[in-house]
Design a protein around this motif. Sequence first.
Motif, PDB file in Angstrom:
ATOM      1  N   GLY A  28       0.816  -1.373   0.086  1.00 23.21           N
ATOM      2  CA  GLY A  28      -0.148  -0.136  -0.158  1.00 23.21           C
ATOM      3  C   GLY A  28       0.957   1.119   0.121  1.00 23.21           C
ATOM      4  N   ASP A  29       0.423   2.351   0.609  1.00 26.14           N
ATOM      5  CA  ASP A  29       1.045   3.656   0.589  1.00 26.14           C
ATOM      6  C   ASP A  29       1.976   3.752   1.834  1.00 26.14           C
ATOM      7  N   PHE A  30       1.575   2.833   2.763  1.00 21.55           N
ATOM      8  CA  PHE A  30       2.404   2.923   3.929  1.00 21.55           C
ATOM      9  C   PHE A  30       3.818   2.057   3.848  1.00 21.55           C
ATOM     10  N   VAL A  31       4.883   2.524   4.100  1.00 26.54           N
ATOM     11  CA  VAL A  31       6.228   1.748   4.174  1.00 26.54           C
ATOM     12  C   VAL A  31       6.503   1.401   5.483  1.00 26.54           C
ATOM     13  N   LEU A  32       6.532   0.259   5.541  1.00 29.14           N
ATOM     14  CA  LEU A  32       6.909  -0.834   6.793  1.00 29.14           C
ATOM     15  C   LEU A  32       8.453  -0.614   7.131  1.00 29.14           C
ATOM     16  N   LYS A  33       8.828  -0.038   8.137  1.00 33.98           N
ATOM     17  CA  LYS A  33      10.288   0.174   8.340  1.00 33.98           C
ATOM     18  C   LYS A  33      10.976  -1.340   9.028  1.00 33.98           C
ATOM     19  N   ILE A  34      11.283  -2.242   8.190  1.00 31.24           N
ATOM     20  CA  ILE A  34      11.542  -3.509   8.642  1.00 31.24           C
ATOM     21  C   ILE A  34      13.000  -3.475   9.109  1.00 31.24           C
ATOM     22  N   PRO A  35      13.024  -4.051  10.495  1.00 29.89           N
ATOM     23  CA  PRO A  35      14.391  -3.994  10.903  1.00 29.89           C
ATOM     24  C   PRO A  35      15.607  -5.047  10.355  1.00 29.89           C
ATOM     25  N   VAL A  36      16.870  -4.537  10.558  1.00 32.60           N
ATOM     26  CA  VAL A  36      17.916  -5.278   9.747  1.00 32.60           C
ATOM     27  C   VAL A  36      17.919  -6.731  10.389  1.00 32.60           C
ATOM     28  N   LYS A  58      -5.610   2.219  14.589  1.00 34.53           N
ATOM     29  CA  LYS A  58      -4.687   2.883  15.713  1.00 34.53           C
ATOM     30  C   LYS A  58      -5.855   3.452  16.814  1.00 34.53           C
ATOM     31  N   LEU A  59      -6.664   4.375  16.124  1.00 32.56           N
ATOM     32  CA  LEU A  59      -7.903   5.002  17.027  1.00 32.56           C
ATOM     33  C   LEU A  59      -8.748   3.859  17.565  1.00 32.56           C
ATOM     34  N   LEU A  60      -9.161   2.828  16.786  1.00 33.08           N
ATOM     35  CA  LEU A  60      -9.996   1.791  17.459  1.00 33.08           C
ATOM     36  C   LEU A  60      -9.241   0.952  18.733  1.00 33.08           C
ATOM     37  N   PHE A  61      -7.973   0.789  18.518  1.00 29.21           N
ATOM     38  CA  PHE A  61      -7.053   0.024  19.359  1.00 29.21           C
ATOM     39  C   PHE A  61      -6.987   0.796  20.640  1.00 29.21           C
ATOM     40  N   PHE A 179      -3.128  -1.936  11.925  1.00 27.43           N
ATOM     41  CA  PHE A 179      -2.117  -1.088  13.011  1.00 27.43           C
ATOM     42  C   PHE A 179      -1.364  -2.255  13.624  1.00 27.43           C
ATOM     43  N   GLU A 180      -1.758  -3.249  14.013  1.00 28.36           N
ATOM     44  CA  GLU A 180      -0.923  -4.190  14.711  1.00 28.36           C
ATOM     45  C   GLU A 180       0.080  -4.727  13.901  1.00 28.36           C
ATOM     46  N   ARG A 181       0.019  -5.032  12.785  1.00 29.62           N
ATOM     47  CA  ARG A 181       1.153  -5.215  11.809  1.00 29.62           C
ATOM     48  C   ARG A 181       2.145  -4.391  11.609  1.00 29.62           C
ATOM     49  N   THR A 182       1.763  -2.920  11.995  1.00 32.20           N
ATOM     50  CA  THR A 182       2.955  -1.979  11.852  1.00 32.20           C
ATOM     51  C   THR A 182       3.882  -2.106  13.157  1.00 32.20           C
ATOM     52  N   LEU A 183       3.505  -3.034  14.333  1.00 32.35           N
ATOM     53  CA  LEU A 183       4.431  -2.960  15.489  1.00 32.35           C
ATOM     54  C   LEU A 183       5.619  -3.844  15.421  1.00 32.35           C
ATOM     55  N   SER A 332       8.833   3.636  22.840  1.00 37.48           N
ATOM     56  CA  SER A 332       8.591   5.333  22.636  1.00 37.48           C
ATOM     57  C   SER A 332       7.977   5.789  21.594  1.00 37.48           C
ATOM     58  N   ASN A 333       7.993   4.900  20.710  1.00 36.59           N
ATOM     59  CA  ASN A 333       7.819   5.313  19.182  1.00 36.59           C
ATOM     60  C   ASN A 333       6.267   6.125  19.071  1.00 36.59           C
ATOM     61  N   PRO A 334       6.286   7.332  18.785  1.00 36.90           N
ATOM     62  CA  PRO A 334       4.921   7.861  18.812  1.00 36.90           C
ATOM     63  C   PRO A 334       3.914   7.576  17.631  1.00 36.90           C
ATOM     64  N   GLU A 335       4.372   6.844  16.761  1.00 35.87           N
ATOM     65  CA  GLU A 335       3.607   6.271  15.785  1.00 35.87           C
ATOM     66  C   GLU A 335       2.812   4.965  16.490  1.00 35.87           C
ATOM     67  N   PHE A 336       3.228   4.681  17.677  1.00 36.56           N
ATOM     68  CA  PHE A 336       2.526   3.318  18.010  1.00 36.56           C
ATOM     69  C   PHE A 336       1.536   3.925  19.082  1.00 36.56           C
TER      70      PHE A 336
END
Length: 337
Positions: A28-36, A58-61, A179-183, A332-336
């Motif tokens: 989609g238009d969201f880029v997952l930041k996949i850890p090394v 996220k709002l619903l969570f 949302f949970e898949r971005t954690l 501490s990630n504000p996205e979460f």
Amino acid sequence: MLRISILFLVVFVLTNCHQDKFVVGDAGDFVLKIPVGFPAPKIPQDNILTKERIRLGKLLFYDPVLSKDSTKSCASCHLAANSFSDTVPFSLGIENRLGTRNSPSLANVVYQDKLLREGSVPSLEMQIAVPIQEHNEFDFNIVRIAERLNNNQVYAALSMETYGRKPDPFVITRSIAAFERTLLSGNSLFDQWYFQKLPKAYRPEVARGFLLFQSDRLNCIQCHNGFLFTNQSYQNNGLYIHYPDSGRMRFTQLEQDRAMFKVPSLRNVGLTGPYMHDGSLKSLDQVIDHYASGGKPHANKSSLLKSFVLNPEERKDLLAFLNSLTDFNFISNPEFR
């Protein structure tokens, strides 16, 4: 029981028509930041990640609108500061009803092949329905939640914008799952040393502890391996002789699965206590003591368990390794939050 079965059937029909089709990584238009060191996760083709879906999820969570009396949200039992786990053995649901199992961490949940301690749920979309209908959690009905959301202008508008339909079980389950898949959590001190190869992240005590963890003497690596530190199998770890909780047998009805529970990931393990399926061990020291004892006898106890002895320095090194799996950037990630 009939109500639960019907609910699951509805959710299954609405959410899993194409669960066997995946895309790898973000489409989609969201880029997952996949850890090394992590592989690209599989994302259901019919619920690819978009900014709007994640925002709605996220709002619903974080919204207690999902519970019957509007007092509990997903975040009530999955605290961001604790790697989206809870700090008590059993979380409290509505009206202070006590849960029946320790809340697991949601970090890297996108990589879990099955959900719940007994591995009975195959997708995040389906898992969303579990706390909603559980008497000791939200004790509600997803159809009634949809009615509430339809009376909320913000949710009604976001739902149309995101999925092109009014709020319904389809929208609720899919957006929260998105949302949970971005954690994703993979930037701990251990990751910086082992995967990212940063010299400044090297700690001799962590390296020694990791060697101990992998040793034949301790055998931890047999079940806690791979980038998640779990092989996602089901094991009996000798916690009790007689288990009040039948574990995976609750799902399979097979005696061979009695008191078997899914091996948890050890990522952020320093933050996810109390430990075990029932939160009965308060600290990592107690966890080490349990495994050092070799566990209590049980017909299904893993043959991999064997007693061992650690001297004080070895215990410190093992704890240093376990605590090095804490990803402070993640919590501490504000996205979460």
